[in-house]
Design a protein around this motif. Structure first.
Motif, PDB file in Angstrom:
ATOM      1  N   VAL A 130       1.159  -2.901   4.280  1.00 56.10           N
ATOM      2  CA  VAL A 130       0.934  -3.981   3.328  1.00 56.10           C
ATOM      3  C   VAL A 130      -0.377  -4.686   3.649  1.00 56.10           C
ATOM      4  O   VAL A 130      -0.772  -4.800   4.813  1.00 56.10           O
ATOM      5  CB  VAL A 130       2.102  -4.997   3.312  1.00 56.10           C
ATOM      6  CG1 VAL A 130       3.383  -4.355   2.816  1.00 56.10           C
ATOM      7  CG2 VAL A 130       2.325  -5.602   4.676  1.00 56.10           C
ATOM      8  N   LEU A 131      -1.042  -5.132   2.620  1.00 55.26           N
ATOM      9  CA  LEU A 131      -2.266  -5.918   2.756  1.00 55.26           C
ATOM     10  C   LEU A 131      -1.906  -7.358   2.404  1.00 55.26           C
ATOM     11  O   LEU A 131      -1.376  -7.615   1.325  1.00 55.26           O
ATOM     12  CB  LEU A 131      -3.355  -5.407   1.816  1.00 55.26           C
ATOM     13  CG  LEU A 131      -4.666  -6.184   1.856  1.00 55.26           C
ATOM     14  CD1 LEU A 131      -5.400  -5.884   3.154  1.00 55.26           C
ATOM     15  CD2 LEU A 131      -5.534  -5.814   0.669  1.00 55.26           C
ATOM     16  N   THR A 132      -2.180  -8.276   3.326  1.00 51.48           N
ATOM     17  CA  THR A 132      -1.898  -9.689   3.097  1.00 51.48           C
ATOM     18  C   THR A 132      -3.204 -10.459   3.058  1.00 51.48           C
ATOM     19  O   THR A 132      -4.058 -10.279   3.927  1.00 51.48           O
ATOM     20  CB  THR A 132      -0.997 -10.260   4.208  1.00 51.48           C
ATOM     21  OG1 THR A 132       0.208  -9.496   4.276  1.00 51.48           O
ATOM     22  CG2 THR A 132      -0.667 -11.726   3.950  1.00 51.48           C
ATOM     23  N   ILE A 187       0.855  -1.196   0.000  1.00 53.78           N
ATOM     24  CA  ILE A 187       0.000   0.000   0.000  1.00 53.78           C
ATOM     25  C   ILE A 187       0.888   1.242   0.000  1.00 53.78           C
ATOM     26  O   ILE A 187       0.687   2.166  -0.765  1.00 53.78           O
ATOM     27  CB  ILE A 187      -0.945   0.013   1.230  1.00 53.78           C
ATOM     28  CG1 ILE A 187      -1.767  -1.280   1.317  1.00 53.78           C
ATOM     29  CG2 ILE A 187      -1.824   1.252   1.227  1.00 53.78           C
ATOM     30  CD1 ILE A 187      -2.678  -1.538   0.141  1.00 53.78           C
ATOM     31  N   SER A 188       1.907   1.244   0.887  1.00 55.02           N
ATOM     32  CA  SER A 188       2.860   2.360   0.939  1.00 55.02           C
ATOM     33  C   SER A 188       4.168   1.862   1.533  1.00 55.02           C
ATOM     34  O   SER A 188       4.210   0.845   2.225  1.00 55.02           O
ATOM     35  CB  SER A 188       2.301   3.515   1.775  1.00 55.02           C
ATOM     36  OG  SER A 188       2.106   3.114   3.121  1.00 55.02           O
ATOM     37  N   GLY A 237       0.984  -0.838  -4.989  1.00 56.59           N
ATOM     38  CA  GLY A 237       0.346  -1.841  -5.833  1.00 56.59           C
ATOM     39  C   GLY A 237       1.246  -2.998  -6.209  1.00 56.59           C
ATOM     40  O   GLY A 237       0.762  -4.021  -6.706  1.00 56.59           O
ATOM     41  N   ASP A 238       2.572  -2.879  -5.986  1.00 56.47           N
ATOM     42  CA  ASP A 238       3.446  -4.025  -6.228  1.00 56.47           C
ATOM     43  C   ASP A 238       2.972  -5.170  -5.346  1.00 56.47           C
ATOM     44  O   ASP A 238       2.570  -4.960  -4.196  1.00 56.47           O
ATOM     45  CB  ASP A 238       4.905  -3.699  -5.864  1.00 56.47           C
ATOM     46  CG  ASP A 238       5.608  -2.832  -6.899  1.00 56.47           C
ATOM     47  OD1 ASP A 238       5.030  -2.573  -7.968  1.00 56.47           O
ATOM     48  OD2 ASP A 238       6.746  -2.412  -6.616  1.00 56.47           O
ATOM     49  N   LEU A 254      11.477  -7.188  -3.792  1.00 61.16           N
ATOM     50  CA  LEU A 254      11.346  -5.854  -3.236  1.00 61.16           C
ATOM     51  C   LEU A 254      10.086  -5.202  -3.789  1.00 61.16           C
ATOM     52  O   LEU A 254       9.932  -5.052  -5.003  1.00 61.16           O
ATOM     53  CB  LEU A 254      12.574  -5.003  -3.579  1.00 61.16           C
ATOM     54  CG  LEU A 254      12.571  -3.597  -2.992  1.00 61.16           C
ATOM     55  CD1 LEU A 254      12.522  -3.648  -1.465  1.00 61.16           C
ATOM     56  CD2 LEU A 254      13.800  -2.837  -3.471  1.00 61.16           C
ATOM     57  N   LEU A 255       9.174  -4.845  -2.896  1.00 58.99           N
ATOM     58  CA  LEU A 255       7.961  -4.124  -3.265  1.00 58.99           C
ATOM     59  C   LEU A 255       8.225  -2.652  -2.975  1.00 58.99           C
ATOM     60  O   LEU A 255       8.466  -2.281  -1.819  1.00 58.99           O
ATOM     61  CB  LEU A 255       6.770  -4.647  -2.454  1.00 58.99           C
ATOM     62  CG  LEU A 255       6.564  -6.172  -2.493  1.00 58.99           C
ATOM     63  CD1 LEU A 255       5.423  -6.576  -1.575  1.00 58.99           C
ATOM     64  CD2 LEU A 255       6.322  -6.648  -3.910  1.00 58.99           C
TER      65      LEU A 255
END
Length: 131
Positions: free
Chosen positions: A106-108, A66-67, A85-86, A80-81
């Motif tokens: 992050v959304l998991t 998300i960020s 959106g990665d 690496l994100l």
């Protein structure tokens, strides 16, 4: 309002259950109880890391940035994100860990929702050896 509807805020609700918003660990009468899927809103300060690797994974997982800047560690490979959106997806049998290179959200999403994999409260001092 129906008891089968829950309205909340991911940031506020996540703070109540180590980031987890939905899964088998919610009370059976709670609309957020699910044995099919787990959802986590993870807020990680810079330098935050998983205390130990998840080994013998039985679920499939999707992790979306998300960020921030967030590294997912996999056997023989790091992902690496760094752009909103990665995302990365891994499945059954893939050991993993993670590290927040910057403050990150992050959304998991994991499925199915099964007990286990929690790092013990005192797990912060354990070595994080790569499989």
């Amino acid at each position: 309002m129906s008891d089968s509807v829950y309205v909340g805020n991911a940031g506020k609700d996540a703070a109540l259950d180590r980031g987890w918003l939905l899964g088998h660990f919610k009370d059976a009468g709670d609309p957020r109880h699910s044995e099919a899927v787990e959802i986590k809103w993870g807020v990680h300060p810079r330098g935050d890391e998983r205390a130990e690797w998840v080994r013998g994974e039985e679920r499939t997982a999707l992790l979306v940035l998300i960020s921030g800047r967030f590294r997912v560690e996999l056997p023989g490979r790091d992902v690496l994100l760094e752009e909103q959106g990665d995302y990365v997806v891994w499945g059954h049998g893939v050991d993993h860990s993670w590290f927040a290179e910057e403050e990150s959200v992050v959304l998991t999403v994991r499925w199915p929702s099964v007990p286990g994999y929690a790092v013990a409260e005192n797990g912060e001092g354990r070595p994080r050896s790569r499989p």
